[in-house]
Structures are given as structure tokens and as C-alpha cells.
Design a protein around this motif. Sequence first.
Motif, PDB file in Angstrom:
ATOM      1  N   TYR A  82      27.876  46.340 -22.976  1.00  0.00           N
ATOM      2  CA  TYR A  82      27.258  46.473 -21.661  1.00  0.00           C
ATOM      3  C   TYR A  82      27.855  45.458 -20.696  1.00  0.00           C
ATOM      4  O   TYR A  82      28.195  44.347 -21.084  1.00  0.00           O
ATOM      5  CB  TYR A  82      25.753  46.219 -21.746  1.00  0.00           C
ATOM      6  CG  TYR A  82      25.015  47.228 -22.581  1.00  0.00           C
ATOM      7  CD1 TYR A  82      24.431  48.338 -21.999  1.00  0.00           C
ATOM      8  CD2 TYR A  82      24.914  47.077 -23.963  1.00  0.00           C
ATOM      9  CE1 TYR A  82      23.759  49.277 -22.770  1.00  0.00           C
ATOM     10  CE2 TYR A  82      24.241  48.005 -24.739  1.00  0.00           C
ATOM     11  CZ  TYR A  82      23.659  49.099 -24.135  1.00  0.00           C
ATOM     12  OH  TYR A  82      22.999  50.023 -24.904  1.00  0.00           O
ATOM     13  N   GLN A  83      27.964  45.853 -19.435  1.00  0.00           N
ATOM     14  CA  GLN A  83      28.285  44.947 -18.350  1.00  0.00           C
ATOM     15  C   GLN A  83      27.267  45.218 -17.261  1.00  0.00           C
ATOM     16  O   GLN A  83      27.071  46.366 -16.862  1.00  0.00           O
ATOM     17  CB  GLN A  83      29.694  45.178 -17.810  1.00  0.00           C
ATOM     18  CG  GLN A  83      30.773  44.570 -18.668  1.00  0.00           C
ATOM     19  CD  GLN A  83      32.148  44.736 -18.049  1.00  0.00           C
ATOM     20  OE1 GLN A  83      32.458  45.767 -17.457  1.00  0.00           O
ATOM     21  NE2 GLN A  83      32.970  43.724 -18.189  1.00  0.00           N
ATOM     22  N   GLN A  84      26.606  44.174 -16.821  1.00  0.00           N
ATOM     23  CA  GLN A  84      25.559  44.288 -15.810  1.00  0.00           C
ATOM     24  C   GLN A  84      24.546  45.363 -16.197  1.00  0.00           C
ATOM     25  O   GLN A  84      24.162  46.216 -15.393  1.00  0.00           O
ATOM     26  CB  GLN A  84      26.178  44.565 -14.444  1.00  0.00           C
ATOM     27  CG  GLN A  84      27.102  43.458 -14.007  1.00  0.00           C
ATOM     28  CD  GLN A  84      27.885  43.802 -12.762  1.00  0.00           C
ATOM     29  OE1 GLN A  84      27.972  44.955 -12.339  1.00  0.00           O
ATOM     30  NE2 GLN A  84      28.479  42.782 -12.151  1.00  0.00           N
ATOM     31  N   LYS A  85      24.142  45.328 -17.465  1.00  0.00           N
ATOM     32  CA  LYS A  85      23.127  46.211 -18.050  1.00  0.00           C
ATOM     33  C   LYS A  85      23.516  47.685 -18.078  1.00  0.00           C
ATOM     34  O   LYS A  85      22.693  48.553 -18.257  1.00  0.00           O
ATOM     35  CB  LYS A  85      21.785  46.019 -17.350  1.00  0.00           C
ATOM     36  CG  LYS A  85      21.241  44.616 -17.499  1.00  0.00           C
ATOM     37  CD  LYS A  85      19.876  44.478 -16.904  1.00  0.00           C
ATOM     38  CE  LYS A  85      19.408  43.038 -17.085  1.00  0.00           C
ATOM     39  NZ  LYS A  85      18.074  42.834 -16.624  1.00  0.00           N
ATOM     40  N   ARG A 125      29.635  41.137 -32.936  1.00  0.00           N
ATOM     41  CA  ARG A 125      28.865  40.600 -31.811  1.00  0.00           C
ATOM     42  C   ARG A 125      29.502  39.340 -31.221  1.00  0.00           C
ATOM     43  O   ARG A 125      29.583  39.168 -30.009  1.00  0.00           O
ATOM     44  CB  ARG A 125      27.445  40.294 -32.258  1.00  0.00           C
ATOM     45  CG  ARG A 125      26.609  39.537 -31.243  1.00  0.00           C
ATOM     46  CD  ARG A 125      25.199  39.308 -31.725  1.00  0.00           C
ATOM     47  NE  ARG A 125      24.517  40.549 -32.016  1.00  0.00           N
ATOM     48  CZ  ARG A 125      23.922  41.316 -31.090  1.00  0.00           C
ATOM     49  NH1 ARG A 125      23.940  40.946 -29.832  1.00  0.00           N
ATOM     50  NH2 ARG A 125      23.329  42.422 -31.426  1.00  0.00           N
ATOM     51  N   ASN A 178      30.709  39.048 -27.385  1.00  0.00           N
ATOM     52  CA  ASN A 178      30.035  38.086 -26.511  1.00  0.00           C
ATOM     53  C   ASN A 178      31.037  37.090 -25.920  1.00  0.00           C
ATOM     54  O   ASN A 178      30.956  36.747 -24.746  1.00  0.00           O
ATOM     55  CB  ASN A 178      28.944  37.337 -27.264  1.00  0.00           C
ATOM     56  CG  ASN A 178      27.720  38.190 -27.529  1.00  0.00           C
ATOM     57  OD1 ASN A 178      27.541  39.247 -26.935  1.00  0.00           O
ATOM     58  ND2 ASN A 178      26.883  37.754 -28.435  1.00  0.00           N
ATOM     59  N   TYR A 188      31.084  40.293 -22.825  1.00  0.00           N
ATOM     60  CA  TYR A 188      30.259  41.496 -22.908  1.00  0.00           C
ATOM     61  C   TYR A 188      28.900  41.169 -23.486  1.00  0.00           C
ATOM     62  O   TYR A 188      28.738  40.236 -24.268  1.00  0.00           O
ATOM     63  CB  TYR A 188      30.911  42.548 -23.813  1.00  0.00           C
ATOM     64  CG  TYR A 188      32.184  43.137 -23.286  1.00  0.00           C
ATOM     65  CD1 TYR A 188      32.177  44.027 -22.220  1.00  0.00           C
ATOM     66  CD2 TYR A 188      33.405  42.832 -23.885  1.00  0.00           C
ATOM     67  CE1 TYR A 188      33.359  44.589 -21.751  1.00  0.00           C
ATOM     68  CE2 TYR A 188      34.586  43.388 -23.426  1.00  0.00           C
ATOM     69  CZ  TYR A 188      34.551  44.265 -22.355  1.00  0.00           C
ATOM     70  OH  TYR A 188      35.723  44.826 -21.898  1.00  0.00           O
ATOM     71  N   ASP A 189      27.902  41.963 -23.130  1.00  0.00           N
ATOM     72  CA  ASP A 189      26.595  41.927 -23.776  1.00  0.00           C
ATOM     73  C   ASP A 189      26.603  43.026 -24.817  1.00  0.00           C
ATOM     74  O   ASP A 189      27.069  44.138 -24.573  1.00  0.00           O
ATOM     75  CB  ASP A 189      25.471  42.190 -22.766  1.00  0.00           C
ATOM     76  CG  ASP A 189      25.335  41.068 -21.753  1.00  0.00           C
ATOM     77  OD1 ASP A 189      25.476  39.900 -22.142  1.00  0.00           O
ATOM     78  OD2 ASP A 189      25.112  41.375 -20.567  1.00  0.00           O
ATOM     79  N   VAL A 190      26.078  42.724 -25.994  1.00  0.00           N
ATOM     80  CA  VAL A 190      26.068  43.697 -27.075  1.00  0.00           C
ATOM     81  C   VAL A 190      24.644  44.143 -27.321  1.00  0.00           C
ATOM     82  O   VAL A 190      23.740  43.327 -27.402  1.00  0.00           O
ATOM     83  CB  VAL A 190      26.651  43.075 -28.368  1.00  0.00           C
ATOM     84  CG1 VAL A 190      26.645  44.081 -29.498  1.00  0.00           C
ATOM     85  CG2 VAL A 190      28.063  42.583 -28.100  1.00  0.00           C
TER      86      VAL A 190
END
Length: 153
Positions: free
Chosen positions: A31-34, A143, A147, A151-153
Motif C-alpha cells: 500500500y501507498q497512502q492507504k 514485510r 517496509n 511501503y506499508d504491508v
Amino acid sequence: MRKLISVIIALFLLSSLALPAFAQQEKIDIYQQKKLVKSVVFQLGLNEYFVNNLTPGTKMDVAPFVENGRTFVPVRFLSNALGVQNQNIYWFGDTGQVKLQEPGFPTVELTVGKAEVLSNGSPVSGVDVAPLLRDSRTFLPARFVANALGYDV
């Protein structure tokens, strides 16, 4: 005839018990910016990974594995799936260090045997296992690499 049917049933039962082990996957949703931007799937024992469910997948010379209850994926191939080109992945054999320096991404550093991943010089939180070297490849749970790349995982 009964013996043949018994053998067939036994083989069916054994194969159905083995299937879950082969079907285990490490799915990484990025995810980027949710917003979901990419999905990468590594399957245990399979020398291929899939990005955004596209087939055929990308071939690898190694396969992910489980050790101590954690799924380890090859850092080079995960980095490729996340946008890091091979020419921007560096291996320093004398120190066991891997460095990812893709323009537009944070610089990521990790060392085999050291439970630390650095992103632009700062430790990535939550890293509790050290990268492993197997079959001439560095492995780490996905992860931590994602990270470190921002990135958000």
C-alpha cells in the motif's frame, strides 16, 4: 479389486493431507497512502512468484521456505517485484551485506546473521529475525524488505 480400491483411497487421503503444505503462500499486499498498489505472492516450494495475480509468474532459482514458523523469501526477487532493478542490488560477500539503492526508493541495508534492516540509515521497526543465506541467496520475511522500501504491508 478390494486391494486396488484400498490403495487408491490411501493415495487420495495421503495426497489430500499433503496439499495444504504445498499450497501455503506468502502474500504481500503493498500500500501507498492507504491504496493497494501491488500484490506479490510467493508460494512455498515453488520457484516462481506472481505479481497482481498475473500468470505465468516470474521464475526464480530458489524457493521460499519456512524456518522457526517464519516464511523467508529471496530478497533479490522480492525487491525486483517491488520495483528494484538488479543493477541496483548489491551483495558484499566479505561482510554478508545486501544494499538496495534504487533511485526514488530509500537505501536499504541488511546483513546476513544480523537482525536489523536499515532504511536510509534508520532501523526498520519490528525486525526480529536475521536474514539467512541459502543456496547463494539472501532470505528474509517479506514485510521487512517492503517496509524498508517505504511501503506499508
